[in-house]
Design a protein around this motif. Structure first.
Motif, PDB file in Angstrom:
ATOM      1  N   GLY A  41      23.357 -15.018 -27.634  1.00  0.00           N
ATOM      2  CA  GLY A  41      23.759 -13.803 -27.587  1.00  0.00           C
ATOM      3  C   GLY A  41      24.972 -13.390 -26.429  1.00  0.00           C
ATOM      4  O   GLY A  41      25.108 -12.468 -25.934  1.00  0.00           O
ATOM      5  N   ALA A  42      25.326 -14.373 -25.688  1.00  0.00           N
ATOM      6  CA  ALA A  42      26.518 -14.293 -24.728  1.00  0.00           C
ATOM      7  C   ALA A  42      27.798 -14.396 -25.332  1.00  0.00           C
ATOM      8  O   ALA A  42      28.102 -15.375 -26.144  1.00  0.00           O
ATOM      9  CB  ALA A  42      26.229 -15.373 -23.611  1.00  0.00           C
ATOM     10  N   GLY A  63      22.484 -12.270 -32.205  1.00  0.00           N
ATOM     11  CA  GLY A  63      22.662 -12.777 -30.701  1.00  0.00           C
ATOM     12  C   GLY A  63      21.115 -12.314 -30.444  1.00  0.00           C
ATOM     13  O   GLY A  63      20.708 -11.139 -30.560  1.00  0.00           O
ATOM     14  N   ILE A  65      19.370 -12.386 -26.401  1.00  0.00           N
ATOM     15  CA  ILE A  65      19.637 -12.604 -24.962  1.00  0.00           C
ATOM     16  C   ILE A  65      18.343 -11.696 -24.211  1.00  0.00           C
ATOM     17  O   ILE A  65      18.150 -10.808 -24.398  1.00  0.00           O
ATOM     18  CB  ILE A  65      20.886 -12.139 -24.696  1.00  0.00           C
ATOM     19  CG1 ILE A  65      21.541 -12.527 -23.281  1.00  0.00           C
ATOM     20  CG2 ILE A  65      21.100 -10.433 -24.775  1.00  0.00           C
ATOM     21  CD1 ILE A  65      22.664 -12.207 -22.896  1.00  0.00           C
ATOM     22  N   VAL A  70      21.940 -10.000 -19.599  1.00  0.00           N
ATOM     23  CA  VAL A  70      22.761  -9.146 -20.383  1.00  0.00           C
ATOM     24  C   VAL A  70      24.102  -9.101 -19.474  1.00  0.00           C
ATOM     25  O   VAL A  70      25.175  -9.387 -19.819  1.00  0.00           O
ATOM     26  CB  VAL A  70      22.134  -7.855 -20.547  1.00  0.00           C
ATOM     27  CG1 VAL A  70      23.351  -7.181 -21.003  1.00  0.00           C
ATOM     28  CG2 VAL A  70      21.085  -7.955 -21.566  1.00  0.00           C
ATOM     29  N   GLU A  73      25.439 -13.186 -18.350  1.00  0.00           N
ATOM     30  CA  GLU A  73      26.136 -13.898 -19.284  1.00  0.00           C
ATOM     31  C   GLU A  73      26.973 -12.999 -20.285  1.00  0.00           C
ATOM     32  O   GLU A  73      27.795 -13.441 -21.200  1.00  0.00           O
ATOM     33  CB  GLU A  73      25.105 -14.635 -20.243  1.00  0.00           C
ATOM     34  CG  GLU A  73      24.369 -15.442 -19.488  1.00  0.00           C
ATOM     35  CD  GLU A  73      23.388 -16.259 -20.582  1.00  0.00           C
ATOM     36  OE1 GLU A  73      23.430 -15.976 -21.744  1.00  0.00           O
ATOM     37  OE2 GLU A  73      23.062 -17.709 -20.125  1.00  0.00           O
ATOM     38  N   SER A  75      26.811 -10.046 -22.532  1.00  0.00           N
ATOM     39  CA  SER A  75      26.324 -10.009 -23.851  1.00  0.00           C
ATOM     40  C   SER A  75      27.418  -9.575 -24.807  1.00  0.00           C
ATOM     41  O   SER A  75      28.475  -9.150 -24.654  1.00  0.00           O
ATOM     42  CB  SER A  75      25.179  -8.936 -23.945  1.00  0.00           C
ATOM     43  OG  SER A  75      25.699  -7.803 -23.488  1.00  0.00           O
ATOM     44  N   ASP A  76      27.225 -10.311 -26.076  1.00  0.00           N
ATOM     45  CA  ASP A  76      28.262 -10.375 -27.034  1.00  0.00           C
ATOM     46  C   ASP A  76      27.897  -9.087 -27.854  1.00  0.00           C
ATOM     47  O   ASP A  76      27.325  -9.187 -28.664  1.00  0.00           O
ATOM     48  CB  ASP A  76      28.473 -11.847 -27.678  1.00  0.00           C
ATOM     49  CG  ASP A  76      29.362 -11.741 -28.570  1.00  0.00           C
ATOM     50  OD1 ASP A  76      30.148 -10.705 -28.959  1.00  0.00           O
ATOM     51  OD2 ASP A  76      29.421 -12.773 -29.411  1.00  0.00           O
ATOM     52  N   GLU A  77      28.621  -8.104 -27.595  1.00  0.00           N
ATOM     53  CA  GLU A  77      28.492  -6.834 -28.287  1.00  0.00           C
ATOM     54  C   GLU A  77      28.903  -6.671 -29.801  1.00  0.00           C
ATOM     55  O   GLU A  77      28.822  -5.759 -30.626  1.00  0.00           O
ATOM     56  CB  GLU A  77      29.360  -5.311 -27.656  1.00  0.00           C
ATOM     57  CG  GLU A  77      28.540  -5.653 -26.117  1.00  0.00           C
ATOM     58  CD  GLU A  77      27.093  -5.038 -25.956  1.00  0.00           C
ATOM     59  OE1 GLU A  77      26.384  -4.325 -27.198  1.00  0.00           O
ATOM     60  OE2 GLU A  77      26.309  -5.435 -25.046  1.00  0.00           O
ATOM     61  N   LEU A  82      22.264  -7.534 -31.953  1.00  0.00           N
ATOM     62  CA  LEU A  82      22.112  -8.179 -30.727  1.00  0.00           C
ATOM     63  C   LEU A  82      20.662  -7.721 -30.171  1.00  0.00           C
ATOM     64  O   LEU A  82      20.253  -6.533 -30.287  1.00  0.00           O
ATOM     65  CB  LEU A  82      23.074  -7.671 -29.571  1.00  0.00           C
ATOM     66  CG  LEU A  82      22.954  -8.151 -28.274  1.00  0.00           C
ATOM     67  CD1 LEU A  82      23.131  -9.596 -28.121  1.00  0.00           C
ATOM     68  CD2 LEU A  82      24.124  -7.380 -27.249  1.00  0.00           C
ATOM     69  N   VAL A  84      17.756  -7.833 -27.536  1.00  0.00           N
ATOM     70  CA  VAL A  84      17.579  -7.893 -25.881  1.00  0.00           C
ATOM     71  C   VAL A  84      15.925  -8.104 -25.761  1.00  0.00           C
ATOM     72  O   VAL A  84      15.358  -7.239 -26.348  1.00  0.00           O
ATOM     73  CB  VAL A  84      18.188  -6.713 -25.230  1.00  0.00           C
ATOM     74  CG1 VAL A  84      17.775  -7.013 -23.658  1.00  0.00           C
ATOM     75  CG2 VAL A  84      19.600  -6.725 -25.417  1.00  0.00           C
ATOM     76  N   ARG A  91      13.007 -14.776 -25.813  1.00  0.00           N
ATOM     77  CA  ARG A  91      14.194 -15.030 -26.273  1.00  0.00           C
ATOM     78  C   ARG A  91      14.016 -16.406 -27.214  1.00  0.00           C
ATOM     79  O   ARG A  91      14.325 -16.304 -28.538  1.00  0.00           O
ATOM     80  CB  ARG A  91      15.357 -15.340 -25.396  1.00  0.00           C
ATOM     81  CG  ARG A  91      16.546 -15.905 -25.987  1.00  0.00           C
ATOM     82  CD  ARG A  91      17.215 -16.493 -24.753  1.00  0.00           C
ATOM     83  NE  ARG A  91      18.883 -16.160 -24.856  1.00  0.00           N
ATOM     84  CZ  ARG A  91      19.628 -16.765 -23.873  1.00  0.00           C
ATOM     85  NH1 ARG A  91      19.057 -17.600 -23.034  1.00  0.00           N
ATOM     86  NH2 ARG A  91      20.781 -16.632 -24.089  1.00  0.00           N
TER      87      ARG A  91
END
Length: 196
Positions: A41-42, A63, A65, A70, A73, A75-77, A82, A84, A91
């Motif tokens: 998720g990053a 992802g 994470i 968040v 790293e 987070s890859d939006e 995604l 969390v 995780r």
């Protein structure tokens, strides 16, 4: 056959660019084969590279994470989903739940922790999902030697190597993930006489 492939890999920014290139190649291959990506998720380092390449090829990316990472790293939006989680343990559990197979790239202690958890569960017949290490640069050669030493000393059984694929080729890694692996049936003797 479309799989949800969980890729364990580095989130460190201090690595040789060749590992980022490898992650990009993995994401491209994953997309070309029509699979879904499950990752940490990053958006940084190998983790981000594999997700960007997978999305560029048309794959769905998920992802996972922990809340505490968040901001660390980043987070890859851009993930299609995604998730969390409260912590690292949840995780890993969520990534496991969402995935049909596991691909392990070179990485640090976090990657090793993830590898050992799914590898151990596979040896113990707690799942039948493929576990494959992709290591074209020999990063994990000392790990392989260590596991052989444990086997030679009686701390492990030969099935530790039956439970995992090991390759230097991206295409072969995906062939191994897609191919059904032999079922490992632990016996009472396995538990009584040996460690993993």
């Amino acid at each position: 056959m479309s799989l949800a492939v969980c890729v364990f890999c580095a989130s460190s920014s201090r690595i040789d660019p060749k590992y980022i290139e490898l992650a990009t190649e993995v994401g491209t291959e994953l997309a070309g084969r029509g699979h879904t990506l499950v990752s940490g998720g990053a958006q940084v380092s190998c983790m981000g590279a594999v997700a960007r390449a997978a999305r560029a090829g048309g794959s769905r990316t998920v992802g996972v994470i922990p809340e505490g990472l968040v901001s660390v790293e980043i987070s890859d939006e851009d993930n299609d989903e995604l998730i969390v989680t409260p912590d690292m343990r949840s995780r890993k559990g969520e990534m496991d739940r969402l995935s049909d197979a596991f691909l392990v790239l070179p990485g640090g202690i976090g990657t090793l922790e993830e590898l050992f958890e799914v590898w151990t569960a596979r040896v113990l017949d707690m799942h039948q999902k493929a576990v494959v290490i992709l290591d074209p640069y020999g990063v994990y050669d000392p790990l392989r030697d260590l596991m052989q030493s444990l086997l030679d000393a009686g701390f492990a059984r030969a099935k530790i190597f039956d439970a995992i694929g090991w390759t230097a080729s991206v295409s072969e890694a995906f062939d191994l993930l897609e191919r059904s692996q032999p079922r490992i049936q632990p016996t009472a003797e396995d538990y009584a006489e040996s460690e993993l």
